[in-house]
Design an enzyme around this catalytic site. Structure first.
Site, PDB file in Angstrom:
ATOM      1  N   LYS A 199     -22.690  46.933 -11.771  1.00  0.00           N
ATOM      2  CA  LYS A 199     -24.123  46.694 -11.982  1.00  0.00           C
ATOM      3  C   LYS A 199     -24.888  48.008 -12.163  1.00  0.00           C
ATOM      4  CE  LYS A 199     -23.955  42.415  -9.256  1.00  0.00           C
ATOM      5  NZ  LYS A 199     -24.432  41.292 -10.092  1.00  0.00           N
ATOM      6  N   THR A 233     -28.982  36.156 -13.139  1.00  0.00           N
ATOM      7  CA  THR A 233     -30.048  35.160 -13.046  1.00  0.00           C
ATOM      8  C   THR A 233     -31.330  35.841 -12.570  1.00  0.00           C
ATOM      9  OG1 THR A 233     -29.092  34.594 -10.907  1.00  0.00           O
ATOM     10  CG2 THR A 233     -28.717  33.041 -12.705  1.00  0.00           C
ATOM     11  N   LYS A 282     -30.308  43.291  -6.427  1.00  0.00           N
ATOM     12  CA  LYS A 282     -29.122  42.464  -6.677  1.00  0.00           C
ATOM     13  C   LYS A 282     -28.025  43.001  -5.779  1.00  0.00           C
ATOM     14  CE  LYS A 282     -29.286  43.773 -11.102  1.00  0.00           C
ATOM     15  NZ  LYS A 282     -29.089  42.587 -11.894  1.00  0.00           N
ATOM     16  N   ARG A 283     -26.875  42.303  -5.737  1.00  0.00           N
ATOM     17  CA  ARG A 283     -25.760  42.842  -4.953  1.00  0.00           C
ATOM     18  C   ARG A 283     -25.396  44.232  -5.453  1.00  0.00           C
ATOM     19  NH1 ARG A 283     -22.922  39.648  -1.110  1.00  0.00           N
ATOM     20  NH2 ARG A 283     -21.415  41.326  -1.019  1.00  0.00           N
ATOM     21  N   LYS A 304     -35.548  35.504 -13.488  1.00  0.00           N
ATOM     22  CA  LYS A 304     -36.650  35.402 -12.515  1.00  0.00           C
ATOM     23  C   LYS A 304     -37.727  36.441 -12.809  1.00  0.00           C
ATOM     24  CE  LYS A 304     -33.167  33.841  -9.329  1.00  0.00           C
ATOM     25  NZ  LYS A 304     -32.100  34.296  -8.426  1.00  0.00           N
ATOM     26  N   HIS A 360     -17.314  32.058 -13.177  1.00  0.00           N
ATOM     27  CA  HIS A 360     -18.488  32.924 -12.995  1.00  0.00           C
ATOM     28  C   HIS A 360     -18.212  34.405 -13.136  1.00  0.00           C
ATOM     29  CE1 HIS A 360     -21.350  29.867 -11.508  1.00  0.00           C
ATOM     30  NE2 HIS A 360     -20.240  29.256 -11.126  1.00  0.00           N
TER      31      HIS A 360
END
Ligand code: 26V
Length: 811
Positions: free
Chosen positions: A551, A653, A545-546, A657, A357
């Site tokens: 990110k 992911t 998100k985290r 969504k 992952h």
């Protein structure tokens, strides 16, 4: 399931009386929630039994998904939905004066995961049950899930998540299925009947007690199981076994009990920093050993020979965390079933498969040899033997390439490399998006790809449209059904039929209206919770998100500061009003991430209180991001921020969504963003920034200098200086870490490099949003293509290409 509302009313009253001696009028919402959930569990119990019975009777191939994390969130609504009694329940409760939504809010999120990896496991369980596949989860019943986040004075504060305090309505404790897991001790080789056997001595025993939760399929009769293990002392309940200690040494006994229970006490709140914690390694072995023992026990009840295990059982390993599955399965086959090495190895490799992952180096697990040797001496012996045989094979294949062999060995430099062990000990390794798999094959795992090309494959992630569309956005779901019929509910790829309506005014208007209503509802919640007024007419631009440097929440924030600076220069600037929404938890020991949270809140405070910019932009940081919050915010989003440094986000992911709920993605060409673009086409997504290839080139040739950009780009210079100067109202040292990261340490994730391109992409967003028809058309196009990213679709591919598992109809 056929149940009418009268029956539900009657059963619910009975349940309330039976459990609490209360009626609907007297009972608290929490009691009503518990009684109602317990009723729902009862409704599915017969099908749960039947599913298990049928799987066993026909020795159907069963998939076991091993994961340290299952981020399942709340279950009440999704269970009702999947059972097909959502409407009936709503009406029954309504007639009793109860609002189902109030009961839903009573349920604590089961936050047994950090982020993407854990939520993927939960979506996969839902999909396996819903397409009618015998597939179960195996994990840990953490007493404390991921911490609850509070924001105090802009800082993240972590509060323990004692989610089991008032009980868990969905679980069933199975004492009779408990197994013993052994730690420590010594191993002696002994000859028995001409066979070398291994005797274990002086080990500690831990009792692994399973708690089963039903995983209900959508409108079929399938009920699978999520089995979570809890660590207990072997003695019966409160009776401490004083015989194993100095008699009367009560405190030692208590210490022992608490050491044992600590194994399943808390989920590690990390999602990329491997810290080599002993307890985490114990957790891994604990649930792996318990899980495999229970699988074998149950398999043997079918009457099939152990040698055929792989024909009836597939064990899938979610990241390397359950990697001790390889030596544990070998141990059971060799030592308990007395099978010879080659045959045991054949069974093991054919049973086990693994998903990677992340390529983030800091998340690739390696464990010190000494630690493994002390904690699980027999397991270590087996790993050593696996390594010995593997290295022997490598020496034959690559006689003159000692550095390659060193790189590929399972044990090296006093450490065990878990990914290497899994690739060797399993039959399949997959990445989670096309780009990610290509990077694994060409870079991180290239040597293994060369050796075992047949083991490598891609399985792009997916999400369950039941939770993320039908449940989270019921009005949109209903409207889709009105437009194209309801076949998409069982077959999400049918959403593509929406495409023909993307230009219809009536469909566009209705879509627009639904989004607007969602936004208004959210604005009302924000007003009552945070006292902040946001404008539902503004663009909701969302990044949830985290929190992680790769990110790039900070890139988003730089754009916000850039707009703010422009507005300060010219308050009449023509920009479309925007509300920037963030939510993110940071790992408690990840200081840079926590500083970024503080910075977002600080900038937010400054902007939200500045009247001079006429409410053109607002910045919100929602605390305690979790599944149930995601379900509320995603249906309101206009813009989905997927802006990781290309090559770093394995898949993502959240991106799927948002798309499914009609948001337009602003994205780098990273992870599954690329596949989303390939689906919807360049006109329906806004991309920017360096490609993965460019990023990897720059990393390789070290041709990047962030300070050069800082010195030459006035916009960036100004923003960085504002952060550092105290302009935001904090002391000048407050954000030193962020400065160091971006300038002194040369901006590892190329925030400054991609800034210009991001700003331009955001200008395109601003322009496009003004053309309502165009925007809604894009939005519909995204929804129409989102079926491709349904986890049902993903799971079917795992089943066909990795597990060789079939659907089973439950009668
Ligand atoms: C790694 C570690 C390392 C040791 C400490 C504890 C810990 C806990 C979790 C992890 C896994 C991090 C990897 C992860 O969550 N990957 C995400 O997986 C998603 C599902 O495949 C994917 O969409 C995201 O892009 C990816 O970041």
């Amino acid at each position: 399931m056929t149940l009418n509302k009268e029956a539900i009313k009657k059963d619910f009253n009975k349940k309330l009386m039976h459990m609490f001696s209360e009626d609907v009028e007297d009972a608290s919402n929490f009691h009503k929630y518990l009684a109602f959930s317990s009723l729902i569990k009862e409704y599915c119990s017969e099908n749960w039994f039947k599913s298990n019975k049928q799987y066993r009777k026909n020795a159907e191939k069963q998939v076991y998904y091993f994961s340290m994390e299952f981020l399942i969130g709340r279950l009440l609504r999704s269970n009702l939905l999947n059972l097909g009694i959502e409407k009936e329940s709503e009406e029954a409760l309504k007639e009793l004066g109860v609002d189902l939504r109030d009961l839903e809010e009573e349920e604590k999120d089961a936050g047994l995961g950090n982020g993407g990896l854990g939520r993927l496991a939960a979506c996969f369980l839902d999909s396996m049950a819903s397409i009618g596949m015998p597939g179960h989860g195996c994990g840990i019943r953490y007493k404390y899930g991921l911490f609850e986040q509070k924001i105090i004075d802009g800082y993240q504060v972590e509060i323990p998540d004692n989610w089991l305090k008032d009980g868990n309505a969905w679980e069933v404790r199975k004492d009779d299925k408990a197994v013993i897991v052994r730690f420590g001790g010594k191993v002696n080789p002994v000859m028995k009947n001409d066979r070398l056997n291994f005797e274990y001595k002086d080990y500690d025993e831990v009792l692994a007690v399973p708690y089963d939760m039903p995983v209900i399929g959508y409108h079929n009769n399938t009920v699978n199981t999520l089995r979570l293990w809890s660590a207990e002392t072997v003695e019966s309940d409160d009776e401490l076994d004083f015989s194993s200690f100095n008699y009367g040494d009560y405190s030692k006994a208590v210490q022992y009990k608490s050491a044992v229970e600590s194994i399943s006490k808390v989920l590690y709140p990390d999602d990329s920093h491997i810290q080599g914690k002993i307890l985490r390694l114990k957790q891994q072995y604990f649930f792996v050993s318990a899980g495999i023992q229970s699988i074998i026990r149950s398999y043997l009840k079918t009457g099939k020979p152990i040698n055929d295990l792989y024909k009836h059982v597939a064990i899938h390993i979610n990241d390397t965390h359950p990697s001790l599955s390889v030596p544990e399965l070998m141990r059971i086959l060799l030592d308990e079933k007395e099978i010879e090495w080659d045959e045991a190895w054949n069974i093991t490799t054919k049973t086990i498969s693994y998903t990677n992952h992340t390529i983030m180096a800091e998340a690739l697990e390696k464990w010190p040899v000494d630690l493994v040797k002390n904690l699980f001496p027999r397991i270590y012996m087996i790993i050593e033997e696996i390594n010995r045989r593997f290295v022997e094979k490598l020496c034959l294949s690559y006689p003159n390439e000692s550095s390659k062999i060193t790189k590929m060995a399972i044990i090296n430099n006093g450490e065990i490399r878990m990914a290497n062990m899994l690739i060797v000990g399993g039959h399949s390794v997959n990445g989670v998006a096309k780009l990610h798999t290509e990077i694994l094959k060409s870079r991180e795992l290239s040597d293994f790809y060369e050796l075992y090309p047949e083991k490598f494959n891609n399985k792009t992630n997916g999400i369950t449209h039941r939770r993320w569309l039908i449940q989270a956005n019921p009005r949109l779901a209903e409207f889709i059904t009105e437009t194209i019929g309801d076949r998409w509910r069982k077959h999400p790829k049918k959403l593509i039929e929406l495409l023909k309506y993307s230009k219809y005014s009536s469909v566009q208007d209705k879509m627009d209206e639904i989004k607007k209503d969602n936004k208004i509802k959210f604005a009302n919640t924000v007003k009552s919770r945070y006292g902040i007024i946001i404008d539902p007419e503004s663009i909701y631009d969302v990044q949830v998100k985290r929190l992680h440097a790769y990110k790039r929440q900070i890139l988003n924030l730089f754009h916000i500061m850039y707009l703010y600076n422009k507005l300060k220069e010219n308050p009449n600037l023509d920009i479309f009003p925007r509300t920037f929404i963030f939510a993110a938890k940071a790992s408690p020991s990840y200081y840079l991430a926590k500083d970024i949270i503080k910075l977002i809140n600080t900038v937010g405070k400054k902007i939200n209180n500045d009247k001079s910019i006429k409410n053109k932009i607002k910045v919100l940081f929602l605390e305690n991001y979790r599944v149930s919050l995601a379900e509320k915010i995603i249906p309101c989003a206009d813009i989905s921020e997927q802006i990781s440094t290309a090559s770093k986000e394995a898949s993502g992911t959240g991106n799927m969504k948002f798309m499914m709920n009609g948001a337009i993605t602003i994205a780098t060409l990273d992870g599954a963003n690329i596949e989303i673009r390939d689906e919807v086409g360049d006109d329906n997504i806004i991309t920017f920034g360096m490609s993965a290839k460019e990023v990897m080139e720059l990393e390789k040739n070290r041709g990047y200098s962030s300070s050069q950009i800082y010195n030459n780009d006035n916009r960036i210079h100004k923003i960085v200086n504002q952060i550092m100067s105290g302009y935001l109202g904090e002391s000048s040292g407050e954000f030193r870490n962020i400065y160091n990261h971006l300038i002194e340490k040369n901006d590892e994730y190329f925030v400054l490099k991609d800034f210009d391109s991001y700003v331009k992409a955001q200008e395109i967003v601003d322009g496009l949003y003004r053309d309502r028809k165009k925007w809604v058309e894009m939005s519909i196009t995204n929804i129409a293509h989102s079926g491709e990213f349904s986890s049902d679709n993903t799971i079917l591919k795992y089943a066909r290409q990795i597990w060789n598992a079939k659907k089973v109809k439950i009668y």
